[in-house]
Every structure is written in C-alpha cells, then in structure tokens.
Enzyme design. Structure first.
Site, PDB file in Angstrom:
ATOM      1  N   ASP A  16       0.854  -1.186   0.000  1.00 11.50           N
ATOM      2  CA  ASP A  16       0.000   0.000   0.000  1.00 11.50           C
ATOM      3  C   ASP A  16       0.893   1.240   0.000  1.00 11.50           C
ATOM      4  O   ASP A  16       1.004   1.963   0.999  1.00 11.50           O
ATOM      5  CB  ASP A  16      -0.903  -0.022   1.243  1.00 11.50           C
ATOM      6  CG  ASP A  16      -2.035   0.988   1.160  1.00 11.50           C
ATOM      7  OD1 ASP A  16      -2.235   1.571   0.072  1.00 11.50           O
ATOM      8  OD2 ASP A  16      -2.720   1.203   2.182  1.00 11.50           O
ATOM      9  N   GLU A  95      -6.263   5.161  -9.224  1.00 14.07           N
ATOM     10  CA  GLU A  95      -7.578   5.636  -8.791  1.00 14.07           C
ATOM     11  C   GLU A  95      -8.166   6.726  -9.682  1.00 14.07           C
ATOM     12  O   GLU A  95      -7.499   7.695 -10.038  1.00 14.07           O
ATOM     13  CB  GLU A  95      -7.482   6.155  -7.348  1.00 14.07           C
ATOM     14  CG  GLU A  95      -8.816   6.420  -6.710  1.00 14.07           C
ATOM     15  CD  GLU A  95      -8.839   6.077  -5.232  1.00 14.07           C
ATOM     16  OE1 GLU A  95      -9.859   6.339  -4.596  1.00 14.07           O
ATOM     17  OE2 GLU A  95      -7.844   5.526  -4.723  1.00 14.07           O
ATOM     18  N   LYS A 131      -9.188   1.938  -9.704  1.00 14.05           N
ATOM     19  CA  LYS A 131      -9.798   2.092  -8.381  1.00 14.05           C
ATOM     20  C   LYS A 131     -10.965   3.063  -8.452  1.00 14.05           C
ATOM     21  O   LYS A 131     -10.845   4.171  -8.968  1.00 14.05           O
ATOM     22  CB  LYS A 131      -8.769   2.603  -7.366  1.00 14.05           C
ATOM     23  CG  LYS A 131      -7.872   1.529  -6.812  1.00 14.05           C
ATOM     24  CD  LYS A 131      -6.910   2.069  -5.768  1.00 14.05           C
ATOM     25  CE  LYS A 131      -7.528   2.139  -4.405  1.00 14.05           C
ATOM     26  NZ  LYS A 131      -6.543   2.526  -3.368  1.00 14.05           N
ATOM     27  N   THR A 155     -12.948   0.531  -3.889  1.00 14.96           N
ATOM     28  CA  THR A 155     -12.317   0.943  -2.639  1.00 14.96           C
ATOM     29  C   THR A 155     -13.315   1.697  -1.749  1.00 14.96           C
ATOM     30  O   THR A 155     -14.479   1.861  -2.111  1.00 14.96           O
ATOM     31  CB  THR A 155     -11.074   1.793  -2.956  1.00 14.96           C
ATOM     32  OG1 THR A 155     -10.354   2.047  -1.755  1.00 14.96           O
ATOM     33  CG2 THR A 155     -11.447   3.114  -3.607  1.00 14.96           C
ATOM     34  N   PHE A 177     -12.120  -1.464   4.200  1.00 16.35           N
ATOM     35  CA  PHE A 177     -11.182  -0.634   4.951  1.00 16.35           C
ATOM     36  C   PHE A 177     -11.237  -0.957   6.451  1.00 16.35           C
ATOM     37  O   PHE A 177     -11.967  -0.317   7.209  1.00 16.35           O
ATOM     38  CB  PHE A 177     -11.494   0.846   4.704  1.00 16.35           C
ATOM     39  CG  PHE A 177     -10.793   1.417   3.493  1.00 16.35           C
ATOM     40  CD1 PHE A 177     -10.592   0.653   2.367  1.00 16.35           C
ATOM     41  CD2 PHE A 177     -10.336   2.719   3.499  1.00 16.35           C
ATOM     42  CE1 PHE A 177      -9.938   1.173   1.250  1.00 16.35           C
ATOM     43  CE2 PHE A 177      -9.691   3.254   2.391  1.00 16.35           C
ATOM     44  CZ  PHE A 177      -9.486   2.477   1.261  1.00 16.35           C
TER      45      PHE A 177
END
Length: 316
Positions: A16, A95, A131, A155, A177
């Site tokens: 990440d 993203e 994303k 996400t 998350f």
C-alpha cells in the site's frame, strides 16, 4: 520464518505505497496507490521529473487551462503506475478522480482514458486495476468496464451492502477498509483501544469472506487500511491484503508463528437475488459508520486531487 514470509504462503501480499524502495524491499505481488499516496510520491525530490513530464504532456494535449491540468494529473497517475510495474509481477491500482464517484458515465470515460494512457506506454490492461469508490454508480461502472476487460478495485468499502452489490455485479476486487471501520468505533466510544473484543473492521471482512466463499462469488477480497499487525494476522488467509511499509517491516521483523485464520468453504449455497438500487441504498443507509466513512473518504480523496492539481497549476 518471519510472519511476512509465512503470510505470503496463503495470502497475496500487496504494498500500500507508491514508494519504489519499499516495493523493492518487501517484494509484494501487487501495489495500490491513491491520491494521498500520489501526493506523497511527487513531493519527493527524486520524483520531480514526473511533474515535468506531466506538465509537458498537459500542454501538448491542449484545451482549456483546466483541461491541461486534468491531462497532467492523469499523466502523473499513470507514469507512477508504470514505474511501479517495473518492480512487481502483478497489478497496480490507479484511482479515478473521487469527484466523479456519483457518475457512472464519467467514471467509465475516465477509466478508459487511464487504460489508454497505460497502453500507450506498452502496459497491457491486464496489469492495471482501476480504483473506484464503492458507490452504486461506481459499482455499475465497474460492471460495464469488465465487459471490455478493464478490471476494477472497488475501494472505500465499509458496508455489507457495498460488498454484496460488488459481488452481484461481478466486480473483480474489493478493498474493505479495516482500520477506518475500527477508527469510527473508537471515535464513537463503542470500543476502546485497549478493548480485548474482536476488532469490528476484522469482523466486517470475516463476514464478507464467509459470505463470498459460501455463495461461490469470484470477487477478490483485499483487506486494506490497517492500524496494527494484529488486524492483519486475524485476516491471514484472506485473498489479498494491502499493507503499508511500516506494517510490512513489523511483520518481517516478527518470527512468531502465524496460522491461517480464513479458510474457504467447500460447500456452496445458491446465490441470493441481487440487490436493486433501491435496496442497496436503503441497506447501506442503515449502517451509520459506512455512510459517514464513505462520504469522508470521497471528500478526502477529492481534496488530495485538488492539492495535486494546485501543485501542477503552479508549474503550468
């Protein structure tokens, strides 16, 4: 064997981070980025050439001043992804602008533009995950994009309704998350940091994992946003886990035995009827934590996108 090596035996480890040194050190399969990580990456003096390349690209593409900034922003996103792909065998997640999260059509157009930029540099679309925030609109965008072999990573996933809708739309991968769910329960004083109760973020992923495996959904579950290695260890056996360099280092430094906690079912149940949009919105709305954290996440990623554009604007 250290815990990072042990974890890799039954979970795909994803970095990440956009930091190349960390990626080289911990040798993950995949890597994920987001607007916050992109900002961190371009703030490094080592990465200033990405800004220069992006500015040149934006000017070359032309259009209004705003158009040039957007083109430059997309260029940085892709150029960093291309650089990361040199050091990993799997996917990089890039993203879409969070400000598009409530428009299926705009998300599809932006995703295709990102894929085109990758392919212009010789990167096949099967190395890239787009994303998108797990709104209804983005879930439907991911469903359409998959028909054109554009795979997505949904996400900012906090509710079970989001997880169900993603699986029912045949989304490639979701990112629940864990840490942000935990943060909300602590902030609401529903649990304490010293509590011995099972972490609500971990419970959420376990529920999704059990449901997906029981009904034989193919959507990949990638736990994300961890606050400590205990959350990671509880989820050993999850399809994928995306982990920050700080926690990767801690796992690598720890030689305590690690056991697999999540194991798929071998007996499958019939899939339930898919949620309608109305049912999805109602079910998601029933989860106060999920409503708050999804909105906050979209706002914060949108803010970081604006900060990136301001940096580019000064250079333009």
């Amino acid at each position: 064997m250290n815990q990072l090596s042990a974890l890799k035996e039954f979970t795909t480890v994803v970095a990440d981070t956009s930091d190349i040194k960390s990626i080289c050190k911990y040798k993950p399969e995949d890597a994920t980025t987001n607007p916050s990580l992109i900002l961190q990456a371009i703030s490094s003096n080592n990465n200033q050439f990405f800004i220069d390349q992006a500015i040149q690209y934006g000017k070359k593409k032309g259009g209004s001043y705003k158009d040039k900034i957007i083109h430059a922003s997309d260029k940085i996103l892709v150029d960093l992804g291309v650089e990361i792909l040199k050091y990993i065998p799997g996917y990089v997640s890039s993203e879409v602008d969070a400000r598009l999260s409530f428009s299926t059509e705009k998300c599809i157009l932006k995703a295709k533009k990102i894929i085109d930029l990758y392919e212009e540099q010789g990167i096949m679309r099967n190395r890239v995950l787009i994303k998108l925030a797990a709104t209804w609109e983005c879930i439907k965008a991911a469903e359409e994009l998959k028909k054109e072999n554009v795979l997505c990573n949904l996400t900012l996933l906090f509710s079970f309704a989001q997880a169900r809708a993603c699986a029912e739309s045949n989304v490639f991968l979701i990112s629940p998350f864990v840490g942000r769910i935990y943060d909300w329960y602590v902030s609401q004083k529903l649990i304490s940091k010293s509590s011995k109760e099972k972490d609500p973020g971990v419970i959420s992923v376990c529920k999704i994992y059990d449901y997906y495996k029981k009904h034989n959904y193919k959507t990949i579950i990638m736990g994300a946003s961890f606050r400590n290695i205990q959350q990671i260890l509880y989820l050993s056996g999850c399809d994928r886990l995306t982990i920050s360099p700080i926690l990767l280092k801690e796992l690598e430094s720890n030689n305590e035995k690690l056991k697999r906690n999540l194991i798929p079912n071998n007996v499958f149940l019939a899939k339930p009827k898919a949620l309608s949009e109305e049912e999805f919105r109602w079910e998601h709305n029933q989860d106060a934590m999920a409503v708050e954290k999804l909105s906050e996440g979209i706002r914060n990623f949108g803010r970081d996108q604006l900060l990136l554009e301001k940096i580019l604007s000064k250079k333009m």
